[in-house]
Motif scaffolding. Sequence first.
Motif, short mmCIF file in Angstrom:
data_model
loop_
_atom_site.label_atom_id
_atom_site.label_comp_id
_atom_site.label_asym_id
_atom_site.label_seq_id
_atom_site.Cartn_x
_atom_site.Cartn_y
_atom_site.Cartn_z
N ILE A 73 0.83 -1.22 0.00
CA ILE A 73 0.00 0.00 0.00
C ILE A 73 0.87 1.27 0.00
CG2 ILE A 73 -1.98 -1.13 1.09
CD1 ILE A 73 -1.19 0.27 3.72
N THR A 74 2.13 1.11 -0.37
CA THR A 74 3.01 2.28 -0.41
C THR A 74 3.58 2.48 -1.81
OG1 THR A 74 4.90 0.92 0.27
CG2 THR A 74 3.70 2.08 2.01
N LYS A 75 4.03 3.70 -2.05
CA LYS A 75 4.63 4.05 -3.34
C LYS A 75 5.89 3.22 -3.56
CE LYS A 75 6.16 8.14 -5.90
NZ LYS A 75 6.37 9.61 -5.82
N ARG A 76 6.01 2.65 -4.74
CA ARG A 76 7.14 1.81 -5.12
C ARG A 76 7.36 0.65 -4.14
NH1 ARG A 76 9.05 6.89 -7.03
NH2 ARG A 76 10.06 7.42 -5.07
N SER A 77 6.32 0.27 -3.43
CA SER A 77 6.35 -0.88 -2.51
C SER A 77 7.51 -0.82 -1.52
CB SER A 77 6.43 -2.19 -3.31
OG SER A 77 5.32 -2.32 -4.16
N GLN A 78 7.82 0.41 -1.05
CA GLN A 78 8.98 0.54 -0.18
C GLN A 78 8.68 0.36 1.30
OE1 GLN A 78 10.44 4.33 -1.46
NE2 GLN A 78 9.15 5.49 -0.06
N GLY A 79 7.40 0.31 1.69
CA GLY A 79 7.07 0.08 3.09
C GLY A 79 7.55 1.19 4.00
N GLY A 80 7.62 0.89 5.29
CA GLY A 80 8.10 1.87 6.27
C GLY A 80 7.21 1.90 7.49
N LYS A 81 7.42 2.91 8.32
CA LYS A 81 6.55 3.10 9.48
C LYS A 81 6.48 4.57 9.82
CE LYS A 81 10.05 2.23 13.08
NZ LYS A 81 10.37 1.42 14.26
N VAL A 82 5.37 4.95 10.48
CA VAL A 82 5.11 6.35 10.82
C VAL A 82 4.74 6.45 12.29
CG1 VAL A 82 3.60 8.34 10.38
CG2 VAL A 82 4.30 6.88 8.48
N PHE A 83 5.38 7.35 13.00
CA PHE A 83 5.04 7.60 14.41
C PHE A 83 3.67 8.27 14.49
CE2 PHE A 83 5.04 10.63 18.00
CZ PHE A 83 5.07 9.71 19.04
N LEU A 84 2.88 7.86 15.47
CA LEU A 84 1.56 8.44 15.66
C LEU A 84 1.56 9.40 16.85
CD1 LEU A 84 -0.97 5.51 15.10
CD2 LEU A 84 0.07 7.05 13.44
N THR A 85 1.30 10.66 16.57
CA THR A 85 1.13 11.64 17.63
C THR A 85 -0.19 11.35 18.35
OG1 THR A 85 -0.09 13.16 16.20
CG2 THR A 85 2.32 13.39 16.25
N ASN A 86 -0.42 12.02 19.46
CA ASN A 86 -1.69 11.85 20.16
C ASN A 86 -2.87 12.23 19.28
OD1 ASN A 86 -0.55 10.86 22.54
ND2 ASN A 86 -0.25 12.90 23.38
N LYS A 87 -2.70 13.29 18.48
CA LYS A 87 -3.79 13.71 17.58
C LYS A 87 -4.04 12.66 16.51
CE LYS A 87 -3.36 18.71 18.14
NZ LYS A 87 -3.08 20.01 17.47
N ALA A 88 -2.99 12.05 16.02
CA ALA A 88 -3.16 10.99 15.01
C ALA A 88 -3.88 9.79 15.62
CB ALA A 88 -1.80 10.57 14.46
N ARG A 89 -3.53 9.45 16.83
CA ARG A 89 -4.19 8.31 17.50
C ARG A 89 -5.67 8.60 17.74
NH1 ARG A 89 -1.32 6.75 22.65
NH2 ARG A 89 -2.09 4.65 22.30
N ARG A 90 -5.99 9.84 18.10
CA ARG A 90 -7.41 10.19 18.29
C ARG A 90 -8.17 10.05 16.98
NH1 ARG A 90 -5.50 14.05 22.01
NH2 ARG A 90 -5.45 15.73 20.48
N ALA A 91 -7.58 10.51 15.89
CA ALA A 91 -8.23 10.40 14.59
C ALA A 91 -8.43 8.94 14.21
CB ALA A 91 -7.41 11.13 13.53
N LEU A 92 -7.45 8.10 14.50
CA LEU A 92 -7.54 6.68 14.19
C LEU A 92 -8.63 6.00 15.02
CD1 LEU A 92 -6.17 4.78 12.24
CD2 LEU A 92 -4.47 4.27 14.00
N ARG A 93 -8.69 6.35 16.29
CA ARG A 93 -9.77 5.80 17.14
C ARG A 93 -11.14 6.24 16.61
NH1 ARG A 93 -5.98 6.39 21.59
NH2 ARG A 93 -6.63 8.55 21.86
N ASP A 94 -11.22 7.49 16.16
CA ASP A 94 -12.48 7.98 15.59
C ASP A 94 -12.87 7.18 14.36
OD1 ASP A 94 -12.65 9.88 17.58
OD2 ASP A 94 -12.00 11.56 16.31
N LEU A 95 -11.90 6.87 13.51
CA LEU A 95 -12.19 6.09 12.30
C LEU A 95 -12.72 4.70 12.65
CD1 LEU A 95 -9.19 7.08 10.01
CD2 LEU A 95 -11.61 7.48 9.54
N LEU A 96 -12.15 4.08 13.66
CA LEU A 96 -12.64 2.77 14.09
C LEU A 96 -14.05 2.87 14.67
CD1 LEU A 96 -9.37 1.36 15.68
CD2 LEU A 96 -10.56 0.42 13.68
#
Length: 200
Positions: A73-96
């Motif tokens: 699901i990434t450009k050129r299939s390069q993978g990786g990881k992203v740190f989640l800030t508190n705001k990002a985690r809240r948005a993710l919980r909202d999506l669920l």
Amino acid sequence: MNRRVFERYLKEGEERQLFQTVNQFKSVLARRDYAWMRFMRQTGIRVETMAGLSVGDATAALRDRYLILRPEITKRSQGGKVFLTNKARRALRDLLQIRREMGYPESADLPLVYSRKHKRMSIRSYQDRMRHWCRAAGLEVKASPHWFRHTLAKRLMKNSTAKDPRGVVQGALNQRDPRSTAVYTLPDREDIEDAMEEVS
């Protein structure tokens, strides 16, 4: 992209106006859009990654505080990881929470975000929804979801107290080539507007 001026990002006022507009609407689809837009702004992920996220990706990210970017699901299939800030985690919980309200089961392999047609939300749908909300907010710019990535990079470059802001941007956006971050050092709309006001 015009290499002499960087334009594909949201100024702080535009970002505020956009989010305030979306947040005024309480329908489940508006709340869904508000959540994924906040998540993209906080993480800088690309729209193809957003569209490919699963429930399992989200629950693992909330547990580990890092979103693992699967190669498929990434450009050129390069993978990786992203740190989640508190705001990002809240948005993710909202999506669920929103997908629960929409009546979808929580199997790990199912899409995180659904369209109103009960299918995985497509890249085109994200783009259409972004255009819709930009119009609703009265923004003069024609932004796409990818602008959230650029917006995060611009904020990091301007506001970070790190010794190497460009290195931070490169890491935050999972860019392997340091030359990719050079675009964020170009003068932007705010730089030009402020400079012209100073000499007018």
